[in-house]
Design a protein around this motif. Structure first.
Motif, PDB file in Angstrom:
ATOM      1  N   ARG A  95       0.909  -1.293  -0.177  1.00 27.72           N
ATOM      2  CA  ARG A  95       0.119  -0.057  -0.107  1.00 27.72           C
ATOM      3  C   ARG A  95       0.869   1.231  -0.151  1.00 27.72           C
ATOM      4  O   ARG A  95       0.468   2.251   0.127  1.00 27.72           O
ATOM      5  CB  ARG A  95      -1.133  -0.125   1.121  1.00 27.72           C
ATOM      6  CG  ARG A  95      -1.984  -1.107   1.296  1.00 27.72           C
ATOM      7  CD  ARG A  95      -2.783  -1.059   2.589  1.00 27.72           C
ATOM      8  NE  ARG A  95      -3.519   0.185   2.469  1.00 27.72           N
ATOM      9  CZ  ARG A  95      -4.264   0.683   3.492  1.00 27.72           C
ATOM     10  NH1 ARG A  95      -4.304  -0.030   4.601  1.00 27.72           N
ATOM     11  NH2 ARG A  95      -4.779   1.965   3.708  1.00 27.72           N
ATOM     12  N   GLY A  97       3.096   2.090  -2.698  1.00 28.46           N
ATOM     13  CA  GLY A  97       3.181   2.584  -3.822  1.00 28.46           C
ATOM     14  C   GLY A  97       4.977   2.632  -4.419  1.00 28.46           C
ATOM     15  O   GLY A  97       5.202   3.570  -5.098  1.00 28.46           O
ATOM     16  N   ASP A 173       5.303   2.465 -10.596  1.00 28.23           N
ATOM     17  CA  ASP A 173       5.550   3.249  -9.332  1.00 28.23           C
ATOM     18  C   ASP A 173       6.535   4.512  -9.652  1.00 28.23           C
ATOM     19  O   ASP A 173       7.652   4.309 -10.218  1.00 28.23           O
ATOM     20  CB  ASP A 173       5.925   2.399  -8.124  1.00 28.23           C
ATOM     21  CG  ASP A 173       4.988   1.312  -8.034  1.00 28.23           C
ATOM     22  OD1 ASP A 173       3.931   1.880  -7.902  1.00 28.23           O
ATOM     23  OD2 ASP A 173       5.364   0.010  -7.844  1.00 28.23           O
TER      24      ASP A 173
END
Length: 376
Positions: A95, A97, A173
């Motif tokens: 969570r 990223g 990302d």
């Protein structure tokens, strides 16, 4: 808080670490792996964490990734707090990223190259129609698209690391974390991968936090280097700043070859401090020095220069013990009294071992530290 470690120039902060502390319990007692560490990384910036084994660099990286839980402090990514001891927040890695490239490649041996790279997209529930195009595009970026149907065991170490990198960038990302990713490949492949990684980072503009103990790797890949020691950041700055203006003898010694000459200030005038050393009288910039002060002079090997005649200032007489031709330059080991100095010279003629020579140090490149001032 280690306020000197905070800041990243004019770049907008993408990752912010504040007052991070991490302790481990061992059979020998408690170990303080991170000691009130603060650092920020800008969007698209390349920051290298440099230091010896046990200095805390990998622990810091793993805390940012969410693989370790700190004991105190705060971590913020893109304005969102992902860890806070005071607010009892600890977001899991998936969570945050972030992507990560490991030293051991961490590829699934029972999956093909394509399946390994596709794995994070499948987990993120990317539509099947998009997965193939994105995986093959990522593999092409690292020149591994022809290996899509192979298994990791059928690839070389360098190829496996390229696949690992493709898996890290396929999710798009904004930050990729690297934990000594090039330490398991040979020197030639390491240099190739280093150049490819620098080009890829420039093309895709993702932020990078890169852990290494290799000084040349750090100098080649970083916008800024954070030199770590005993769980703290000893100095953080641009590549040139860290190399040319180290804040301590420790930083100087860990960011490339450095000659350290001990001495004592005999006098200080407006522009010159005279220093008595075991290899003769030297002059350095005053820089806040005082008479009768014990100091260390740090000078890089390339800033010691041979002279055909005795120099008027900063003359050092020595005998060449060893001459090693290294292509771009020749490295000499010079015996000056009881001290050994390293000199790197690009002069075309090779000086003979055993010959007596004069060298002089370039004052503007000499860095001084008070020996009793705690700048170790």
């Amino acid at each position: 808080m280690n306020a000197a470690a905070i800041g990243n120039g004019d770049k907008l902060s993408h990752i912010r670490v504040s007052g991070l502390t991490k302790r481990y319990s061992t059979s020998r007692g408690e170990v303080l792996a991170l000691d009130d560490v603060s650092i920020s990384i800008g969007a698209g910036e390349k920051v290298v964490l440099l230091g010896p084994s046990g200095c805390g660099k990998t622990t810091l990286l793993r805390c940012i990734a969410g693989l370790e839980s700190p004991d105190a402090g705060e971590i913020e990514i893109d304005g969102k707090i992902v860890y806070s001891s005071s607010m009892r927040i600890h977001l899991p890695p998936e969570r945050r990223g972030l992507s990560m490239v490991f030293q051991s490649y961490a590829l699934w041996p029972h999956m093909t190259v394509f399946q390994n790279v596709a794995y994070p997209l499948i987990n993120a529930r990317v539509p099947k129609a998009d997965i193939e195009a994105r995986v093959m595009a990522a593999l092409r970026m690292v020149n591994c698209d022809i290996y899509a149907d192979r298994y990791p065991s059928q690839l070389s170490g360098g190829q496996q690391q390229r696949v690992s990198l493709a898996r890290a960038i396929v999710g798009r990302d904004e930050t990729v974390l690297f934990d000594e990713p090039l330490s398991n490949v040979d020197a030639l492949v390491r240099e190739q991968l280093r150049n490819e990684l620098a080009a890829l980072q420039k093309k895709l503009a993702f932020s990078t936090v890169y852990v290494t103990h290799d000084q040349s790797e750090a100098l080649a890949l970083a916008d800024r280097i954070a030199v770590m020691r005993s769980g703290r950041i000893a100095q953080i700055g641009s590549v040139r700043e860290i190399y040319e203006r180290p804040a301590s003898r420790y930083v100087a010694g860990f960011t490339g070859a450095a000659n350290i000459i001990e001495g004592r200030i005999s006098s200080v005038e407006k522009d010159v401090a005279a220093v008595q050393t075991a290899i003769g009288p030297l002059q350095v910039r005053p820089d806040g020095l005082a008479a009768d002060q014990a100091i260390s002079i740090v000078i890089r090997p390339e800033h010691l220069q041979f002279s055909d005649a005795r120099p008027a200032v900063n003359a050092i007489r020595g005998r060449i013990e060893l001459a090693t031709f290294l292509g771009v330059y020749t490295e000499y080991i010079l015996a000056a009294q009881d001290q050994r100095l390293v000199v790197r010279s690009t002069r075309p003629d090779l000086l003979d071992e055993g010959s007596e020579v004069w060298v002089t140090l370039d004052t503007k490149h000499a860095v001084t530290f008070a020996t009793d001032g705690g700048h170790e």
